[in-house]
Design an enzyme around this catalytic site. Structure first.
Site, mmCIF file in Angstrom:
data_model
loop_
_atom_site.group_PDB
_atom_site.id
_atom_site.type_symbol
_atom_site.label_atom_id
_atom_site.label_comp_id
_atom_site.label_asym_id
_atom_site.label_seq_id
_atom_site.Cartn_x
_atom_site.Cartn_y
_atom_site.Cartn_z
ATOM 1 N N LYS A 91 0.833 -1.208 0.000
ATOM 2 C CA LYS A 91 0.000 0.000 0.000
ATOM 3 C C LYS A 91 0.874 1.268 0.000
ATOM 4 O O LYS A 91 2.095 1.177 0.050
ATOM 5 C CB LYS A 91 -0.954 -0.031 1.198
ATOM 6 C CG LYS A 91 -1.915 -1.235 1.182
ATOM 7 C CD LYS A 91 -2.758 -1.239 -0.071
ATOM 8 C CE LYS A 91 -3.915 -2.200 -0.154
ATOM 9 N NZ LYS A 91 -3.888 -3.518 0.395
HETATM 10 C C1 LIG Z 1 -5.328 -4.279 0.732
HETATM 11 C C2 LIG Z 1 -6.782 -4.127 0.602
HETATM 12 C C3 LIG Z 1 -7.665 -4.587 1.598
HETATM 13 C C4 LIG Z 1 -7.242 -5.447 2.756
HETATM 14 O O1 LIG Z 1 -6.252 -4.932 3.570
HETATM 15 P P1 LIG Z 1 -5.356 -5.939 4.466
HETATM 16 O O2 LIG Z 1 -4.554 -4.990 5.297
HETATM 17 O O3 LIG Z 1 -4.525 -6.734 3.534
HETATM 18 O O4 LIG Z 1 -6.266 -6.759 5.273
HETATM 19 C C5 LIG Z 1 -9.016 -4.336 1.435
HETATM 20 N N1 LIG Z 1 -9.476 -3.687 0.356
HETATM 21 C C6 LIG Z 1 -8.669 -3.247 -0.627
HETATM 22 C C7 LIG Z 1 -9.264 -2.526 -1.785
HETATM 23 C C8 LIG Z 1 -7.305 -3.474 -0.541
HETATM 24 O O5 LIG Z 1 -6.507 -3.046 -1.530
#
Ligand SMILES: *Cc1c(COP(=O)(O)O)cnc(C)c1O
Length: 374
Positions: A187
């Site tokens: 992210k």
């Molecule tokens: C990464 C992501 C998640 C989940 O996040 P985690 O920290 O991996 O649990 C949910 N929605 C979207 C759109 C994502 O890109």
């Protein structure tokens, strides 16, 4: 750390001595789970968003689940959810006990939820709509909020791509009833695992804080400081607490965000220039607000062209991906799902190119050259 098999990776993390020093300090202080560092991380995060009540949690999926439960979404409720997102968006709603109705994307030029889908899918049982700011590009929130207001629906933002995105001068994550962020390493900022829920109102935030730690009325930290001696349990809660090590990394990462977003923006603009007169189209995503540029998406002419492009890049050891296989096509989610033609066309024709702050202009040029030499 780069995977040795790729020369240019899809994503990468930016970390240095500052994160290491912050973790060291927590280890020296010996208070390891949710406490003063987590509180400071929440405050810095809310400051970055310029508002809201921030509640730190173990990951982005927990953030979505906690937001849904704190807002009162549960068994018997239906939630309208885009199909073109990571599976966690829908899974979290199911874990809350709700039923999910999948919505199509707007167009091949704007992948986010088509606001007209809300009218098509709404029933007397619909409680909420989840939006995902795909790739960091803000959803048409005026249209979503208008439809939600007509039917009395809650609006939940999955802002996992949109940390640093804005619409009409307001941060994504603060455009609905709750906003959810992920700090997974791919992210825009990371704490390894980690997440955050933000609310505009104090009441659901207080409920989320309680639910995060077993529905208890006081924390171990409060008791440690002598601020509380006992506790009651007033909700069926979870253990979604973040720890101080991750929170310490998060504080440093938040301080880097403006700089990291600037680099992402410069690289995204470079892709747009380099691919302007090419068979590859970069969507406009409706050209709303400001994007945090989480993903560099390109639309190809056909599934065949997409697969050929991915193969060319792979040969040059350049990593690509497809965001996303539509959720309604997965085995677990398939039953009863109708066709959602726009999302399916996007999934067939989209390719996600490398985009992260460790890339150079030269890397972007190399990716483009590899794309353009047939
Ligand atoms: C990464 C992501 C998640 C989940 O996040 P985690 O920290 O991996 O649990 C949910 N929605 C979207 C759109 C994502 O890109």
């Amino acid at each position: 750390m780069n995977d040795m098999s790729w020369r240019i990776t899809l994503a990468d993390v930016v970390l240095d001595e500052r994160e290491r020093a912050a973790v060291d300090e927590v280890l020296r202080d010996r208070w390891l789970s949710m406490g003063p560092v987590t509180e400071r991380f929440e405050a810095e995060f809310a400051k970055y968003l310029r508002g809201g009540q921030a509640v730190a949690v173990t990951n982005g999926t927990a953030a979505l689940h906690l937001a849904a439960v704190a807002l009162g979404i549960g068994p018997g409720d239906e939630v309208i959810c885009p199909t073109l997102t990571f599976v966690a968006t829908a899974a979290a709603m199911l874990h809350a006990g709700a039923t999910v109705r999948f919505a199509d994307s707007t167009s091949l030029d704007d992948f986010s939820i088509d606001p007209d889908e809300i009218e098509r899918l709404v029933t007397p049982r619909t409680k909420a709509v989840v939006v995902v700011h795909y790739g960091g590009f803000p959803v048409d929130m005026d249209a979503v909020r208008a439809a939600a207001a007509r039917h009395g629906l809650l609006v939940l933002e999955d802002a996992a791509h949109a940390l640093g995105s804005e619409l009409d001068g307001q941060s994504c994550g603060l455009l609905g009833d709750a906003g959810c962020f992920s700090f997974f390493p791919n992210k825009n900022m990371t704490t390894a695992e980690g997440g955050m829920v933000v609310f505009r109102e104090e009441e659901p935030a207080a409920k989320a804080r309680r639910l995060r730690s077993h529905g208890m009325t006081s924390l171990t930290w409060d008791r440690h400081r002598g601020h509380a001696t006992g506790y009651d349990v007033v909700d069926l809660g979870f253990n979604y607490r973040l720890d101080e090590l991750r929170a310490a990394i998060g504080i440093v990462q938040v301080s880097r965000l403006d700089e990291l977003t600037q680099v992402r923006t410069r690289l995204a603009n470079r892709y747009r220039e380099k691919l302007a007169e090419s068979p590859f189209t970069i969507p406009s995503f409706g050209d709303r607000g400001r994007s945090a540029h989480h993903l560099a998406s390109v639309i190809t002419a056909s599934l065949q062209q997409r697969e050929a492009a991915r193969a060319r890049l792979r040969e040059q050891r350049i990593q690509t991906s497809v965001h996303y296989p539509p959720i309604h096509r997965f085995s677990h989610y398939r039953a009863g799902s109708a066709e959602l033609p726009t999302a399916e066309a996007i999934a067939d024709r989209v390719v996600t190119l490398p985009l992260h702050p460790m890339l150079t202009d030269g890397d972007v040029d190399e990716v483009c050259n590899a794309l353009l030499t047939e």
